[in-house]
Design an enzyme around this catalytic site. Sequence first.
Site, PDB file in Angstrom:
ATOM      1  N   ASP A  38       0.811  -1.218   0.000  1.00  0.00           N
ATOM      2  CA  ASP A  38       0.000   0.000   0.000  1.00  0.00           C
ATOM      3  C   ASP A  38       0.847   1.273   0.000  1.00  0.00           C
ATOM      4  O   ASP A  38       0.721   2.133   0.852  1.00  0.00           O
ATOM      5  CB  ASP A  38      -1.005   0.000   1.136  1.00  0.00           C
ATOM      6  CG  ASP A  38      -2.134  -0.982   0.888  1.00  0.00           C
ATOM      7  OD1 ASP A  38      -2.814  -1.310   1.858  1.00  0.00           O
ATOM      8  OD2 ASP A  38      -2.343  -1.422  -0.252  1.00  0.00           O
ATOM      9  N   HIS A  74      -4.014  -2.115  -2.334  1.00  0.00           N
ATOM     10  CA  HIS A  74      -4.327  -0.916  -3.111  1.00  0.00           C
ATOM     11  C   HIS A  74      -3.372  -0.703  -4.272  1.00  0.00           C
ATOM     12  O   HIS A  74      -3.625   0.123  -5.138  1.00  0.00           O
ATOM     13  CB  HIS A  74      -4.309   0.318  -2.218  1.00  0.00           C
ATOM     14  CG  HIS A  74      -5.341   0.299  -1.154  1.00  0.00           C
ATOM     15  ND1 HIS A  74      -5.214   1.027  -0.005  1.00  0.00           N
ATOM     16  CD2 HIS A  74      -6.503  -0.373  -1.048  1.00  0.00           C
ATOM     17  CE1 HIS A  74      -6.259   0.813   0.762  1.00  0.00           C
ATOM     18  NE2 HIS A  74      -7.054  -0.041   0.146  1.00  0.00           N
TER      19      HIS A  74
END
Length: 127
Positions: A38, A74
Amino acid sequence: MLLINWSNKYEESCGPGLASGWYCTEKQFLDFILIPGDMFHVNIPEMRVQKYAFAKFKQVHDAGIPVYVVYGSHDFSPVANSVIDLLAETGYITKVTKVKESTEEKITLDFLQDEKTQAKIAGFSGL
């Protein structure tokens, strides 16, 4: 060895926050940087964020400090390249995940070894 993270040890050495991490790299306090997922909130962040990231990763690269990255939830995209892929193509970062063996029952990862410290690093991301 010092990793960029937000632990007490990091804050005592370099101050809190990522901006201080860049200060540390300029002072050569780091052996390497490990980003365990992330890096961004989306796999393709807006251009101003990408521009800033590329400038900072170039600065770290030019200082001779390796950056190792594991995709986070992500960062990964099954249908497109992410900014992490572009940073890896430029040589500014190294993606860590190396699958040695994969079966229905298990996945075996191979280690990446940092040249300077001999630290062994493995990571699991969206495969």
